[in-house]
Design an enzyme around this catalytic site. Structure first.
Site, PDB file in Angstrom:
ATOM      1  N   LYS A 105       0.796  -1.203   0.104  1.00  0.00           N
ATOM      2  CA  LYS A 105      -0.145   0.041  -0.061  1.00  0.00           C
ATOM      3  C   LYS A 105       0.918   1.080  -0.191  1.00  0.00           C
ATOM      4  CE  LYS A 105      -1.894   2.873   3.127  1.00  0.00           C
ATOM      5  NZ  LYS A 105      -1.679   4.199   2.058  1.00  0.00           N
ATOM      6  N   GLU A 149      -0.920   7.822   0.549  1.00  0.00           N
ATOM      7  CA  GLU A 149      -2.109   8.589  -0.315  1.00  0.00           C
ATOM      8  C   GLU A 149      -1.689   9.625  -0.758  1.00  0.00           C
ATOM      9  OE1 GLU A 149      -1.748   7.702   2.960  1.00  0.00           O
ATOM     10  OE2 GLU A 149      -2.798   9.263   4.364  1.00  0.00           O
ATOM     11  N   GLY A 158      -4.640   5.003   5.104  1.00  0.00           N
ATOM     12  CA  GLY A 158      -4.170   4.190   6.061  1.00  0.00           C
ATOM     13  C   GLY A 158      -5.205   3.850   6.902  1.00  0.00           C
ATOM     14  N   PRO A 159      -5.992   4.389   7.352  1.00  0.00           N
ATOM     15  CA  PRO A 159      -6.945   3.815   8.419  1.00  0.00           C
ATOM     16  C   PRO A 159      -7.909   2.816   7.879  1.00  0.00           C
ATOM     17  CG  PRO A 159      -6.995   6.148   8.787  1.00  0.00           C
ATOM     18  CD  PRO A 159      -6.230   5.813   7.431  1.00  0.00           C
ATOM     19  N   GLU A 204       9.998   0.795  10.467  1.00  0.00           N
ATOM     20  CA  GLU A 204      11.322   1.643  10.181  1.00  0.00           C
ATOM     21  C   GLU A 204      10.461   2.954  10.381  1.00  0.00           C
ATOM     22  OE1 GLU A 204      12.919   4.792   9.246  1.00  0.00           O
ATOM     23  OE2 GLU A 204      13.063   3.981   7.033  1.00  0.00           O
ATOM     24  N   GLY A 257      10.170   6.821  13.044  1.00  0.00           N
ATOM     25  CA  GLY A 257      10.660   8.418  13.005  1.00  0.00           C
ATOM     26  C   GLY A 257      12.174   8.247  13.622  1.00  0.00           C
ATOM     27  N   CYS A 273      13.653  10.536   7.557  1.00  0.00           N
ATOM     28  CA  CYS A 273      13.429   9.942   8.891  1.00  0.00           C
ATOM     29  C   CYS A 273      14.752  10.138   9.562  1.00  0.00           C
ATOM     30  CB  CYS A 273      13.124   8.660   8.611  1.00  0.00           C
ATOM     31  SG  CYS A 273      13.919   7.690   7.501  1.00  0.00           S
ATOM     32  N   GLN A 277       1.740  18.772   6.466  1.00  0.00           N
ATOM     33  CA  GLN A 277       3.010  18.811   6.733  1.00  0.00           C
ATOM     34  C   GLN A 277       3.434  20.307   6.969  1.00  0.00           C
ATOM     35  OE1 GLN A 277       5.216  16.400   7.726  1.00  0.00           O
ATOM     36  NE2 GLN A 277       3.222  15.244   7.885  1.00  0.00           N
ATOM     37  N   LYS A 300       2.297  21.866   9.918  1.00  0.00           N
ATOM     38  CA  LYS A 300       3.053  21.318  11.134  1.00  0.00           C
ATOM     39  C   LYS A 300       4.423  22.087  11.357  1.00  0.00           C
ATOM     40  CE  LYS A 300       5.283  16.919  12.291  1.00  0.00           C
ATOM     41  NZ  LYS A 300       5.346  15.517  12.030  1.00  0.00           N
ATOM     42  N   GLU A 309      10.019  15.201  15.910  1.00  0.00           N
ATOM     43  CA  GLU A 309      10.529  15.179  14.714  1.00  0.00           C
ATOM     44  C   GLU A 309       9.589  16.295  13.829  1.00  0.00           C
ATOM     45  OE1 GLU A 309       9.173  11.742  12.489  1.00  0.00           O
ATOM     46  OE2 GLU A 309      11.279  11.523  11.711  1.00  0.00           O
TER      47      GLU A 309
END
Ligand code: NAI
Ligand code: MG
Length: 534
Positions: free
Chosen positions: A225, A228, A258-259, A301, A303, A335, A382, A385, A432
């Site tokens: 997957k 998105e 994701g959900p 894998e 943050g 990351c 992002q 944020k 992060e």
């Protein structure tokens, strides 16, 4: 197909690009013109590439979602829609997993000779080379990373990774074990089965390669997957795998959220193994879903908040350039970004002045333009944020040396930002940020900086700049992180393992270590009828 316009961007040689990317200033970089003006950003170049694959790839066919739903994938330069993509959900994951199950249980993939599997991967790599510019254009359009980075580093690395794993396919074998007693004991290394893989948007192609490469080399089948935000490049590349002779059902690609699609894959009883890259909080959910369903093994894998320690004996100019690269590469969306720059007090002021000057020289603009080092952030979430972390840095008393704001009136561009006088307890030194925000901290002694560098719940990577061998060796042993880069940063290679300590993850990807994620070990114990003959 990619146009000549895009091909003409390939004028710089890979070696000079890699050289400058590895942190050394080069004549190429010095010659760059700055594009950090609103005008250069607000008139985006139209990429001359067609988006041909937007459906789900299940059992070797491009199909609509069972629900018929689609979602927008968006150009981060403008916020405009690039294409509508089929939105996979529970039902589609079921279809993909049953195709992968059948391809695993009935073959031909795990039953083909390892050499034949290797040949398919090699042919895929050749096709990736052939389609380099088209794949790179899709990656840049969907993600916003500089086209030159996509075309000269990431797509070639994708092909390199496939060749690396092709090389492993026919070298995977078990051992004979000298057990006590009259027994002949051997181990068989077998594929696990159906691998469920979930990848993020920051390196869509490379995360695809890190996951799909070892899974296929070991003879597993895959349902992956994509994120998105960035569904396009994996669909294009997976189609090339089929052109290279990959049997239907072996590699299934689900675009979606994701959900819904992601969680369905994690909970599926017929998925035998999960691999995830993304945030630590989602990683915990993935582990929980795996535990609640069929206890499938999980590699994660996650943050990081990686320290980059610059000792007083470091070559300051080289350290400044490398620390800049370590943080700002890929719009800061790495990351393993070197996101806590610890500088010895003796060279601190000089370092900060030079780091500020370097950030101000960074070329920000349309990632399709030549010479651009930094494109837009991936999406509004992002972008906002990052801006709120910058605000928090200012409010908590750190010194904003440069940047600190968005750039242009469209899309998600953020000015290269540098904070000095950062303290360990500030949010910008702990969380992060995943953006172009460098935080520079001061330290006095090695003993002190080891303690401070390790005082994090993350442990993905660390950088050290020193000319003293003993300091380098001591720090590389003392720092609790999965990768330590000495006098360099972000050096990636198909053969070098990558993964995290602490809450940065579970397991290792790439290299020989990645194979064990996709193999079961079977012990076969045979009683010897006539041990006395030995
Ligand atoms: P995320 O961890 O939520 O998304 C990564 C992948 O997980 C995507 O494919 C997403 O669809 C999937 N996912 C999300 N929720 C899921 C669920 N409940 N079950 C199964 N799969 C699920 O990360 P996101 O929201 O894109 O970014 C948030 C933060 O995560 C970033 O700001 C950054 O700090 C960090 N991050 C770290 C990455 C890394 O390379 N380690 C990559 C991307 C983000
Ligand atoms: Mg997108």
């Amino acid at each position: 197909m990619a146009s000549r316009k895009i091909s003409s961007l390939l004028s710089r040689s890979l070696s000079s690009y890699l050289c400058s990317s590895a942190g050394r200033s080069s004549s190429v970089r010095r010659g760059l013109k700055r594009f950090s003006t609103a005008a250069a950003i607000d008139e985006p170049i139209t990429p001359s590439v067609e988006v041909n694959y937007t459906k789900l790839l299940i059992n070797g066919q491009f199909v609509d979602a069972a629900s018929g739903k689609t979602f927008h994938t968006v150009d981060p330069r403008t916020g405009n829609v690039i294409a509508d993509v089929a939105e996979g959900d529970f039902e589609d994951v079921n279809r993909a997993v049953s195709a992968a199950r059948k391809a695993f249980d009935e073959g031909p993939w795990p039953k083909m000779t390892a050499y034949e599997r290797s040949r398919v991967l090699l042919r895929s790599a050749d096709l990736i080379d052939k389609h380099n510019d088209t794949i790179a254009a899709l990656e840049t359009w969907d993600n916003g990373k500089p086209y030159e980075q996509s075309a000269k580093i990431e797509v070639p690395m994708l092909a390199r990774l496939m060749r690396y794993y092709a090389g492993w396919a026919d070298k995977i074998h078990g051992l004979t074990v000298p057990a006590d007693g009259p027994y002949h004991v051997q181990t068989l290394h077998e594929p696990i089965g159906v691998a469920g893989q979930i990848i993020p948007w920051n390196f869509p192609l490379l995360m695809f390669a890190w996951k799909v490469g070892p899974a296929l080399a070991c003879g597993n089948t895959v349902v992956i997957k994509t994120a998105e935000q960035t569904p396009l490049s994996a669909l294009y590349v997976a189609n090339l795998f089929h052109e290279a002779g990959l049997p239907p059902g072996v590699l299934n690609v689900i675009s979606g959220f994701g959900p819904t699609a992601g969680a369905a894959l994690c909970s599926h009883m017929d998925v035998d193994k999960l691999a995830f890259t993304g945030s630590t909080s989602t990683g915990k959910l993935v582990l929980e879903l795996a535990a609640k369903s069929n206890l499938k093994p999980v590699t994660l894998e996650l943050g990081g908040k990686s320290p980059f320690i610059i000792c007083e004996d470091a070559d300051v100019d080289h350290a400044v350039e490398t620390a800049h690269f370590a943080l700002f590469f890929n719009q800061g969306q790495c990351c393993c970004a070197g996101s806590r720059t610890y500088v010895h007090e003796q060279i601190y002021d000089e370092f900060v002045a030079k780091a500020k000057a370097r950030a101000e020289k960074r070329t920000v603009g349309d990632p399709f333009k030549q010479g651009i080092e930094q494109g837009p952030q991936i999406d509004p979430e992002q972008f906002n944020k990052i801006l709120s972390y910058i605000k928090s840095g200012v409010e908590s008393g750190a010194t904003l040396e440069t940047g600190g704001d968005k750039l242009g009136s469209k899309g998600y561009y953020v000015k290269p930002t540098v904070f000095s006088n950062v303290k360990d307890d500030m949010l910008i030194a702990q969380d992060e940020i995943f953006g172009p925000v460098q935080t520079i901290l001061k330290y006095k002694t090695i003993h002190e900086v080891i303690h401070r560098a390790n005082a994090s719940s993350y442990g993905l990577a660390a950088g050290v700049f020193t000319q003293n061998l003993d300091t380098a060796n001591t720090l590389s042993r003392a720092l609790r992180a999965g990768t330590i880069w000495i006098n360099c940063y972000d050096v990636f290679d198909a053969a070098i393992p990558f993964g995290g300590y602490k809450m940065s993850g579970i397991g290792r990807e790439k290299g020989i270590y990645s194979l064990k994620n996709y193999l079961q070990v079977k012990a076969v114990v045979t009683a010897l009828k006539n041990p006395a003959w030995l």
